[in-house]
Design a protein around this motif. Structure first.
Motif, PDB file in Angstrom:
ATOM      1  N   LEU A   1       0.829  -1.193   0.000  1.00  0.00           N
ATOM      2  CA  LEU A   1       0.000   0.000   0.000  1.00  0.00           C
ATOM      3  C   LEU A   1       0.869   1.251   0.000  1.00  0.00           C
ATOM      4  O   LEU A   1       0.608   2.214  -0.746  1.00  0.00           O
ATOM      5  CB  LEU A   1      -0.922   0.003   1.222  1.00  0.00           C
ATOM      6  N   MET A   2       1.920   1.263   0.807  1.00  0.00           N
ATOM      7  CA  MET A   2       2.819   2.411   0.841  1.00  0.00           C
ATOM      8  C   MET A   2       3.577   2.551  -0.474  1.00  0.00           C
ATOM      9  O   MET A   2       3.848   3.669  -0.934  1.00  0.00           O
ATOM     10  CB  MET A   2       3.796   2.273   2.008  1.00  0.00           C
ATOM     11  N   ALA A   3       3.933   1.410  -1.085  1.00  0.00           N
ATOM     12  CA  ALA A   3       4.614   1.473  -2.377  1.00  0.00           C
ATOM     13  C   ALA A   3       3.687   2.059  -3.450  1.00  0.00           C
ATOM     14  O   ALA A   3       4.109   2.874  -4.276  1.00  0.00           O
ATOM     15  CB  ALA A   3       5.085   0.085  -2.789  1.00  0.00           C
ATOM     16  N   GLY A   4       2.417   1.654  -3.436  1.00  0.00           N
ATOM     17  CA  GLY A   4       1.465   2.228  -4.377  1.00  0.00           C
ATOM     18  C   GLY A   4       1.254   3.710  -4.142  1.00  0.00           C
ATOM     19  O   GLY A   4       1.128   4.491  -5.086  1.00  0.00           O
ATOM     20  N   ALA A   5       1.217   4.111  -2.872  1.00  0.00           N
ATOM     21  CA  ALA A   5       1.070   5.532  -2.545  1.00  0.00           C
ATOM     22  C   ALA A   5       2.273   6.325  -3.053  1.00  0.00           C
ATOM     23  O   ALA A   5       2.124   7.425  -3.601  1.00  0.00           O
ATOM     24  CB  ALA A   5       0.909   5.701  -1.038  1.00  0.00           C
ATOM     25  N   ALA A   6       3.470   5.773  -2.854  1.00  0.00           N
ATOM     26  CA  ALA A   6       4.676   6.456  -3.339  1.00  0.00           C
ATOM     27  C   ALA A   6       4.674   6.561  -4.863  1.00  0.00           C
ATOM     28  O   ALA A   6       5.105   7.577  -5.423  1.00  0.00           O
ATOM     29  CB  ALA A   6       5.922   5.709  -2.860  1.00  0.00           C
ATOM     30  N   TRP A   7       4.173   5.529  -5.531  1.00  0.00           N
ATOM     31  CA  TRP A   7       4.097   5.565  -6.997  1.00  0.00           C
ATOM     32  C   TRP A   7       3.164   6.669  -7.474  1.00  0.00           C
ATOM     33  O   TRP A   7       3.487   7.408  -8.401  1.00  0.00           O
ATOM     34  CB  TRP A   7       3.643   4.206  -7.514  1.00  0.00           C
ATOM     35  N   HIS A   8       2.021   6.795  -6.844  1.00  0.00           N
ATOM     36  CA  HIS A   8       1.080   7.848  -7.233  1.00  0.00           C
ATOM     37  C   HIS A   8       1.636   9.233  -6.914  1.00  0.00           C
ATOM     38  O   HIS A   8       1.407  10.183  -7.673  1.00  0.00           O
ATOM     39  CB  HIS A   8      -0.262   7.639  -6.524  1.00  0.00           C
ATOM     40  N   GLY A   9       2.359   9.358  -5.794  1.00  0.00           N
ATOM     41  CA  GLY A   9       3.008  10.630  -5.509  1.00  0.00           C
ATOM     42  C   GLY A   9       4.038  10.982  -6.561  1.00  0.00           C
ATOM     43  O   GLY A   9       4.145  12.149  -6.983  1.00  0.00           O
ATOM     44  N   PHE A  10       4.791   9.989  -7.006  1.00  0.00           N
ATOM     45  CA  PHE A  10       5.773  10.216  -8.073  1.00  0.00           C
ATOM     46  C   PHE A  10       5.091  10.633  -9.370  1.00  0.00           C
ATOM     47  O   PHE A  10       5.589  11.507 -10.088  1.00  0.00           O
ATOM     48  CB  PHE A  10       6.589   8.944  -8.288  1.00  0.00           C
ATOM     49  N   CYS A  11       3.943  10.028  -9.692  1.00  0.00           N
ATOM     50  CA  CYS A  11       3.217  10.393 -10.912  1.00  0.00           C
ATOM     51  C   CYS A  11       2.784  11.851 -10.879  1.00  0.00           C
ATOM     52  O   CYS A  11       2.819  12.547 -11.904  1.00  0.00           O
ATOM     53  CB  CYS A  11       2.003   9.485 -11.084  1.00  0.00           C
ATOM     54  N   ALA A  12       2.372  12.329  -9.702  1.00  0.00           N
ATOM     55  CA  ALA A  12       1.956  13.723  -9.579  1.00  0.00           C
ATOM     56  C   ALA A  12       3.130  14.670  -9.815  1.00  0.00           C
ATOM     57  O   ALA A  12       3.004  15.677 -10.525  1.00  0.00           O
ATOM     58  CB  ALA A  12       1.337  13.963  -8.203  1.00  0.00           C
ATOM     59  N   VAL A  13       4.273  14.357  -9.230  1.00  0.00           N
ATOM     60  CA  VAL A  13       5.457  15.192  -9.432  1.00  0.00           C
ATOM     61  C   VAL A  13       5.897  15.137 -10.895  1.00  0.00           C
ATOM     62  O   VAL A  13       6.287  16.155 -11.483  1.00  0.00           O
ATOM     63  CB  VAL A  13       6.593  14.742  -8.504  1.00  0.00           C
ATOM     64  N   LEU A  14       5.833  13.956 -11.498  1.00  0.00           N
ATOM     65  CA  LEU A  14       6.207  13.800 -12.907  1.00  0.00           C
ATOM     66  C   LEU A  14       5.313  14.649 -13.804  1.00  0.00           C
ATOM     67  O   LEU A  14       5.794  15.296 -14.748  1.00  0.00           O
ATOM     68  CB  LEU A  14       6.114  12.335 -13.303  1.00  0.00           C
ATOM     69  N   ALA A  15       4.017  14.680 -13.524  1.00  0.00           N
ATOM     70  CA  ALA A  15       3.097  15.496 -14.323  1.00  0.00           C
ATOM     71  C   ALA A  15       3.452  16.976 -14.226  1.00  0.00           C
ATOM     72  O   ALA A  15       3.402  17.707 -15.223  1.00  0.00           O
ATOM     73  CB  ALA A  15       1.665  15.256 -13.872  1.00  0.00           C
ATOM     74  N   ALA A  16       3.824  17.436 -13.025  1.00  0.00           N
ATOM     75  CA  ALA A  16       4.209  18.843 -12.855  1.00  0.00           C
ATOM     76  C   ALA A  16       5.477  19.160 -13.641  1.00  0.00           C
ATOM     77  O   ALA A  16       5.600  20.238 -14.243  1.00  0.00           O
ATOM     78  CB  ALA A  16       4.408  19.156 -11.379  1.00  0.00           C
ATOM     79  N   LEU A  17       6.435  18.242 -13.660  1.00  0.00           N
ATOM     80  CA  LEU A  17       7.664  18.449 -14.428  1.00  0.00           C
ATOM     81  C   LEU A  17       7.369  18.499 -15.928  1.00  0.00           C
ATOM     82  O   LEU A  17       7.958  19.312 -16.659  1.00  0.00           O
ATOM     83  CB  LEU A  17       8.660  17.338 -14.115  1.00  0.00           C
ATOM     84  N   ILE A  18       6.465  17.637 -16.386  1.00  0.00           N
ATOM     85  CA  ILE A  18       6.116  17.631 -17.805  1.00  0.00           C
ATOM     86  C   ILE A  18       5.437  18.941 -18.190  1.00  0.00           C
ATOM     87  O   ILE A  18       5.728  19.525 -19.245  1.00  0.00           O
ATOM     88  CB  ILE A  18       5.213  16.421 -18.123  1.00  0.00           C
ATOM     89  N   ILE A  19       4.527  19.421 -17.344  1.00  0.00           N
ATOM     90  CA  ILE A  19       3.852  20.693 -17.620  1.00  0.00           C
ATOM     91  C   ILE A  19       4.858  21.836 -17.672  1.00  0.00           C
ATOM     92  O   ILE A  19       4.761  22.741 -18.516  1.00  0.00           O
ATOM     93  CB  ILE A  19       2.779  20.965 -16.551  1.00  0.00           C
ATOM     94  N   THR A  20       5.838  21.818 -16.781  1.00  0.00           N
ATOM     95  CA  THR A  20       6.869  22.859 -16.782  1.00  0.00           C
ATOM     96  C   THR A  20       7.621  22.883 -18.113  1.00  0.00           C
ATOM     97  O   THR A  20       7.896  23.953 -18.669  1.00  0.00           O
ATOM     98  CB  THR A  20       7.853  22.636 -15.635  1.00  0.00           C
ATOM     99  N   ALA A  21       7.951  21.694 -18.622  1.00  0.00           N
ATOM    100  CA  ALA A  21       8.663  21.621 -19.895  1.00  0.00           C
ATOM    101  C   ALA A  21       7.776  22.004 -21.076  1.00  0.00           C
ATOM    102  O   ALA A  21       8.248  22.581 -22.062  1.00  0.00           O
ATOM    103  CB  ALA A  21       9.218  20.210 -20.096  1.00  0.00           C
ATOM    104  N   LEU A  22       6.482  21.706 -20.981  1.00  0.00           N
ATOM    105  CA  LEU A  22       5.565  21.970 -22.097  1.00  0.00           C
ATOM    106  C   LEU A  22       4.954  23.359 -22.054  1.00  0.00           C
ATOM    107  O   LEU A  22       4.203  23.719 -22.977  1.00  0.00           O
ATOM    108  CB  LEU A  22       4.436  20.936 -22.091  1.00  0.00           C
ATOM    109  N   LEU A  23       5.230  24.140 -21.028  1.00  0.00           N
ATOM    110  CA  LEU A  23       4.572  25.430 -20.859  1.00  0.00           C
ATOM    111  C   LEU A  23       4.727  26.356 -22.072  1.00  0.00           C
ATOM    112  O   LEU A  23       3.739  26.967 -22.513  1.00  0.00           O
ATOM    113  CB  LEU A  23       5.089  26.108 -19.592  1.00  0.00           C
ATOM    114  N   PRO A  24       5.913  26.497 -22.659  1.00  0.00           N
ATOM    115  CA  PRO A  24       6.012  27.364 -23.849  1.00  0.00           C
ATOM    116  C   PRO A  24       5.159  26.875 -25.012  1.00  0.00           C
ATOM    117  O   PRO A  24       4.567  27.684 -25.741  1.00  0.00           O
ATOM    118  CB  PRO A  24       7.508  27.322 -24.192  1.00  0.00           C
ATOM    119  N   PHE A  25       5.071  25.563 -25.187  1.00  0.00           N
ATOM    120  CA  PHE A  25       4.263  25.016 -26.280  1.00  0.00           C
ATOM    121  C   PHE A  25       2.767  25.191 -25.996  1.00  0.00           C
ATOM    122  O   PHE A  25       1.983  25.404 -26.920  1.00  0.00           O
ATOM    123  CB  PHE A  25       4.598  23.545 -26.488  1.00  0.00           C
TER     124      PHE A  25
END
Length: 301
Positions: free
Chosen positions: A211-235
């Motif tokens: 359960l904690m591993a799944g929670a950590a995975w979902h937390g990582f997905c949220a951070v990953l989405a924010a990083l992707i948005i940061t890179a895609l912001l000019p586009f």
């Protein structure tokens, strides 16, 4: 007889039996049954999009009246469903990434209220389309809502990282809460050899670890989405023809070539623009408008 006893996880062998039964059931359906099932599915999707369309017409009519805006928004929704199909599966479950990309894009380009409504609708569409349950729906809505509410004005790229970290924390806490209530670890970490919460209580199965591993995975997905948005912001700015606060700060930089040229060729006009910008920004801030936009617009007026 029961295929699987109550409280027991479905193994790969029993899952294959279920798959074969489903194939046999579909093969035995008549044309009328298939038509009724298709109509019911289309009806659910139509109800979701009717709700979204009613909200847009009532509160954000500008989107509906401009064909380019409407087509771009619909294309974004279709791309979210397509990306969601790629991100869901037996090997990994990263459905948070497409729904967060969608919600943050709408919040940046349009308004946060619209992003909250549309992200909830898209989460429901993903759950209906890919067979996810209430737990995944709650997780997607909670995490995307946290990201949208934190996105007020993006004046630095570190703001997006902050949004990702807070959204990741919300995803972790929601996964733990929903997983504990449902008795089932969420995410790609809940493999077939992981037992349910009831079995963990009886025999000491490592339910909490998964359960904690799944929670950590979902937390990582949220951070990953924010990083992707940061890179895609000019586009995103170019695609939707908008200017975020980051772009406005770049345009308002005194080192901008056009402003430097103005200062060299017409210093009086340059000083006048600076004074007008100061007055416009103060007036805008006093009434709750975007002072940065008024200041940069005054530089170039």
């Amino acid at each position: 007889d029961r295929l699987v006893p109550a409280g027991r996880r479905i193994t790969a062998e029993r899952l294959e039996v279920l798959r074969r039964e489903h194939v046999a059931l579909v093969a035995s359906m008549t044309a009328g049954d298939m038509l009724a099932h298709t109509a019911a599915s289309l009806g659910m999707y139509a109800a979701v999009f009717l709700f979204c369309g009613t909200y847009v017409l009532s509160h954000r009519r500008l989107i509906a009246t401009e064909l380019r805006r409407l087509i771009t928004l619909l294309a974004l929704a279709v791309a979210t469903v397509g990306l969601g199909r790629l991100c869901t599966g037996s090997l990994w479950e990263a459905e948070l990434v497409p729904i967060l990309l969608f919600s943050m894009t709408v919040a940046i380009v349009y308004w946060r209220e619209l992003a909250l409504v549309l992200s909830a609708a898209m989460a429901l569409v993903l759950c209906l389309a890919f067979g996810m349950g209430l737990a995944e729906f709650v997780l997607m809505v909670a995490t995307s809502s946290a990201a949208v509410l934190l996105l007020n004005r993006v004046r630095s790229r570190t703001k997006m990282i902050y949004v990702g970290l807070v959204s990741g924390t919300v995803a972790i806490l929601t996964t733990i809460g929903v997983g504990t209530l449902s008795g089932d670890p969420l995410g790609s970490w809940s493999s077939t050899d992981v037992l349910t919460l009831e079995q963990w209580k009886e025999g000491g199965s490592p339910f909490a670890v998964h359960l904690m591993a799944g929670a950590a995975w979902h937390g990582f997905c949220a951070v990953l989405a924010a990083l992707i948005i940061t890179a895609l912001l000019p586009f995103i700015e170019r695609l939707f023809d908008v200017q975020t606060d980051l772009s406005l700060l770049e345009l308002g930089d005194a080192a901008h070539p056009l402003l430097q040229e103005l200062a060299r060729r017409a210093p009086g006009t340059y000083n006048h623009s600076i004074n007008v910008a100061s007055l416009a920004e103060a007036a805008a801030e006093s009434i709750g408008a975007n002072g940065l936009l008024c200041r940069v617009g005054s530089y170039y007026h």
